[in-house]
Design an enzyme around this catalytic site. Structure first.
Site, PDB file in Angstrom:
ATOM      1  CG  ASP A 163      -1.978  -1.054   1.196  1.00 54.04           C
ATOM      2  OD1 ASP A 163      -2.401  -1.426   0.091  1.00 54.04           O
ATOM      3  OD2 ASP A 163      -2.404  -1.506   2.275  1.00 54.04           O
ATOM      4  CG  ASP A 168      -6.546  -1.473  -1.404  1.00 54.41           C
ATOM      5  OD1 ASP A 168      -6.748  -2.690  -1.564  1.00 54.41           O
ATOM      6  OD2 ASP A 168      -5.623  -1.019  -0.695  1.00 54.41           O
TER       7      ASP A 168
END
EC number: 3.4.23.36
Length: 155
Positions: free
Chosen positions: A110, A129
């Site tokens: 991330d 995401d």
């Protein structure tokens, strides 16, 4: 066209994670807009918001099951309108992007870090995401308002 979009999302997701790994890992966050947006390398060993940490095998198996179910659902239901198909493709592409990380690395990379000043620090996320969230919002809207099948005239 849906296959091309899936492939483009996967390529974009994996390329941005590659560059996040090469450019951000071990370094201070790269600030884009002070107090709002920065790129910050994070290894997520859990699911959304870091829940269920270190359950990678569970997430891999669950993702495979969900992906197979969604693909079969799309194949079997010929009456799904284009908006529903787009929503499902976004979810599938995002899930595959994060699945690749889980299998290859044992965690998900991330790097997009959004803060609302000192008021709220949103959990760090990635392109996959984003696809999952946008697809989920679209599918949820279509299901809630019963607009997911063709009726002869699209809304």
């Amino acid at each position: 066209m849906l296959y091309i979009v899936t492939l483009l999302i996967l390529i974009t997701d994996q390329l941005t994670k590659y560059y996040a790994d090469k450019l951000l890992k071990g370094n201070a966050p790269y600030v884009i807009i002070n107090g709002f947006l920065q790129f910050n390398y994070v290894e997520n060993v859990g699911a959304a918001f870091g829940i269920l940490k270190n359950k990678q095998l569970f997430f891999i198996i669950l993702t495979f099951i969900v992906l197979i179910g969604m693909v079969l659902f799309m194949i079997k239901n010929k009456r799904l309108n284009i908006y529903m198909r787009w929503g499902l493709v976004l979810i599938i592409a995002g899930a595959i992007g994060n699945l690749i990380d889980r299998i290859r690395l044992g965690y998900v990379i991330d790097f997009i870090d959004v803060k609302f000043g000192s008021f709220y620090d949103y959990p760090v996320f990635n392109i996959a995401d984003c696809a999952i969230v946008i697809g989920t919002i679209l599918v949820s809207y279509l299901v809630l308002f019963d607009k997911y099948e063709t009726t002869g005239s699209e809304w």
